[in-house]
Design a protein around this motif. Structure first.
Motif, mmCIF file in Angstrom:
data_model
loop_
_atom_site.group_PDB
_atom_site.id
_atom_site.type_symbol
_atom_site.label_atom_id
_atom_site.label_comp_id
_atom_site.label_asym_id
_atom_site.label_seq_id
_atom_site.Cartn_x
_atom_site.Cartn_y
_atom_site.Cartn_z
ATOM 1 N N ILE A 194 87.318 48.926 -76.321
ATOM 2 C CA ILE A 194 88.532 49.292 -75.597
ATOM 3 C C ILE A 194 89.552 48.172 -75.789
ATOM 4 N N TYR A 195 90.730 48.538 -76.294
ATOM 5 C CA TYR A 195 91.840 47.603 -76.383
ATOM 6 C C TYR A 195 92.823 47.922 -75.254
ATOM 7 N N ALA A 196 92.963 47.013 -74.307
ATOM 8 C CA ALA A 196 94.014 47.126 -73.301
ATOM 9 C C ALA A 196 95.199 46.314 -73.830
ATOM 10 N N LEU A 197 96.159 47.010 -74.417
ATOM 11 C CA LEU A 197 97.238 46.349 -75.143
ATOM 12 C C LEU A 197 98.303 45.823 -74.190
ATOM 13 N N GLY A 198 99.228 45.043 -74.747
ATOM 14 C CA GLY A 198 100.283 44.448 -73.945
ATOM 15 C C GLY A 198 101.449 45.393 -73.722
ATOM 16 N N TRP A 199 102.394 44.921 -72.932
ATOM 17 C CA TRP A 199 103.600 45.696 -72.656
ATOM 18 C C TRP A 199 104.334 46.041 -73.971
ATOM 19 N N ALA A 200 104.847 47.263 -74.003
ATOM 20 C CA ALA A 200 105.663 47.767 -75.121
ATOM 21 C C ALA A 200 104.858 47.972 -76.403
ATOM 22 N N SER A 201 103.544 47.881 -76.325
ATOM 23 C CA SER A 201 102.717 48.009 -77.526
ATOM 24 C C SER A 201 102.413 49.469 -77.848
ATOM 25 N N THR A 202 101.923 49.673 -79.053
ATOM 26 C CA THR A 202 101.354 50.943 -79.491
ATOM 27 C C THR A 202 100.047 50.619 -80.219
ATOM 28 N N GLU B 23 102.176 29.919 -60.904
ATOM 29 C CA GLU B 23 101.090 29.008 -61.226
ATOM 30 C C GLU B 23 100.277 29.447 -62.431
ATOM 31 N N TYR B 24 100.017 30.756 -62.563
ATOM 32 C CA TYR B 24 99.073 31.229 -63.573
ATOM 33 C C TYR B 24 99.648 32.276 -64.522
ATOM 34 N N GLY B 25 100.940 32.498 -64.487
ATOM 35 C CA GLY B 25 101.505 33.538 -65.347
ATOM 36 C C GLY B 25 102.954 33.266 -65.681
ATOM 37 N N MET B 26 103.730 34.327 -65.740
ATOM 38 C CA MET B 26 105.157 34.238 -66.018
ATOM 39 C C MET B 26 105.921 34.290 -64.705
ATOM 40 N N ARG B 27 106.985 33.519 -64.615
ATOM 41 C CA ARG B 27 107.813 33.571 -63.413
ATOM 42 C C ARG B 27 108.503 34.934 -63.318
ATOM 43 N N LEU B 28 108.604 35.443 -62.107
ATOM 44 C CA LEU B 28 109.204 36.757 -61.916
ATOM 45 C C LEU B 28 110.609 36.805 -62.483
ATOM 46 N N ARG B 29 111.378 35.738 -62.320
ATOM 47 C CA ARG B 29 112.758 35.761 -62.825
ATOM 48 C C ARG B 29 112.805 35.875 -64.347
ATOM 49 N N VAL B 30 111.778 35.351 -65.029
ATOM 50 C CA VAL B 30 111.723 35.477 -66.480
ATOM 51 C C VAL B 30 111.471 36.931 -66.870
ATOM 52 N N VAL B 31 110.566 37.591 -66.147
ATOM 53 C CA VAL B 31 110.287 39.002 -66.412
ATOM 54 C C VAL B 31 111.540 39.843 -66.150
ATOM 55 N N LEU B 32 112.226 39.554 -65.049
ATOM 56 C CA LEU B 32 113.440 40.308 -64.721
ATOM 57 C C LEU B 32 114.533 40.062 -65.759
ATOM 58 N N ARG B 33 114.638 38.834 -66.232
ATOM 59 C CA ARG B 33 115.641 38.532 -67.255
ATOM 60 C C ARG B 33 115.345 39.286 -68.544
ATOM 61 N N THR B 34 114.068 39.424 -68.865
ATOM 62 C CA THR B 34 113.681 40.207 -70.046
ATOM 63 C C THR B 34 114.135 41.650 -69.897
ATOM 64 N N MET B 35 113.911 42.234 -68.715
ATOM 65 C CA MET B 35 114.341 43.612 -68.469
ATOM 66 C C MET B 35 115.847 43.756 -68.607
ATOM 67 N N GLN B 36 116.580 42.810 -68.047
ATOM 68 C CA GLN B 36 118.044 42.882 -68.082
ATOM 69 C C GLN B 36 118.583 42.775 -69.498
ATOM 70 N N GLY B 37 117.897 42.016 -70.333
ATOM 71 C CA GLY B 37 118.381 41.819 -71.692
ATOM 72 C C GLY B 37 118.051 42.949 -72.646
ATOM 73 N N LEU B 38 117.099 43.801 -72.286
ATOM 74 C CA LEU B 38 116.672 44.846 -73.214
ATOM 75 C C LEU B 38 117.795 45.815 -73.550
ATOM 76 N N LYS B 39 118.551 46.210 -72.555
ATOM 77 C CA LYS B 39 119.655 47.149 -72.794
ATOM 78 C C LYS B 39 120.711 46.547 -73.707
ATOM 79 N N ARG B 40 120.906 45.244 -73.573
ATOM 80 C CA ARG B 40 121.989 44.578 -74.298
ATOM 81 C C ARG B 40 121.597 44.211 -75.733
ATOM 82 N N VAL B 41 120.375 43.672 -75.900
ATOM 83 C CA VAL B 41 120.008 43.140 -77.213
ATOM 84 C C VAL B 41 118.814 43.842 -77.842
ATOM 85 N N GLY B 42 118.170 44.765 -77.111
ATOM 86 C CA GLY B 42 117.029 45.476 -77.669
ATOM 87 C C GLY B 42 115.781 44.617 -77.715
ATOM 88 N N MET B 43 114.819 45.045 -78.520
ATOM 89 C CA MET B 43 113.504 44.403 -78.571
ATOM 90 C C MET B 43 113.418 43.250 -79.564
#
Length: 215
Positions: free
Chosen positions: A16-24, A98-118
């Motif tokens: 079983i491969y549990a892939l990452g976000w936006a993966s196929t 402490e153990y992952g990505m800061r929430l603001r970094v995740v939110l910034r990624t979401m905000q940038g997707l519309k503007r600059v794509g993947m």
């Protein structure tokens, strides 16, 4: 969530491969593991748990979870009788100071997707767009990927107790998505954590999977 079987031949052994976000499934389609059925999980806009009865025929189940897929596995795979569970460039606490990505970094990624794509995200993930795996499966729209990331961020930012007894955790030294120091902090106190030379995408060399399977 989408489930896609790369191979379903009733082999008795399952990966079983549990892939990452936006993966196929393109992320792992090049990894050849004869004798194994192969199931890919991705597109996490919902997280229905896998039913153990659907997998009762397998005498061994090997889980490879990448990035957000580590947390996802805790939610949907933990009821299965796993033979081996391997985490790749992620922790069960992906939205964490402490153990992952800061929430603001995740939110910034979401905000940038519309503007600059993947493209900027993919550049960091694969260490250059030229290193992306060949595309065989339909990609999803930016709106779907934003919905997926929003769902993951909302669900994962709450504290959750890990359930899966992870056997190994790989930490890429050149990961620009999931901070290596955060992964080391999480896995070290569990006596896990194996460094390897890679970007956030762990499957460029199939050996990362093949070396974890029994001979």
């Amino acid at each position: 969530m989408q489930q896609h079987w790369l191979n379903r031949s009733n082999n008795g052994k399952l990966i079983i491969y549990a892939l990452g976000w936006a993966s196929t499934p393109d992320a792992v389609a090049h990894i050849h593991t004869p004798g194994y059925d192969i199931l890919c999980l991705y597109d996490y806009r919902s997280l229905p748990p896998l039913d153990p009865e659907d997998f009762a025929s397998y005498r061994s189940i090997h889980l490879f979870a990448w990035s957000f897929g580590v947390w996802v596995s805790e939610r949907i795979v933990s009821a299965l009788p796993l033979t081996r569970a391997v985490a790749l460039n992620g922790t069960p606490l992906p939205v964490s100071d402490e153990y992952g990505m800061r929430l603001r970094v995740v939110l910034r990624t979401m905000q940038g997707l519309k503007r600059v794509g993947m493209a900027p995200f993919n550049e960091k993930t694969y260490g250059g767009l030229e290193n992306m795996p060949a595309l065989q499966y339909p990609d999803r729209s930016i709106d779907e990927k934003i919905d997926e990331l929003n769902y993951l961020a909302e669900q994962a930012k709450a504290d959750s107790t890990p359930i899966i007894p992870w056997d190994k955790a790989y930490i890429a030294d050149k990961d620009e998505i999931f901070p290596p120091a955060k992964m080391e902090a999480y896995w070290h106190i569990r006596s896990l954590g194996t460094p390897f030379h890679a970007y956030h995408y762990p499957f460029a060399d199939p050996a990362i999977v093949l070396n974890e399977l029994p001979e």
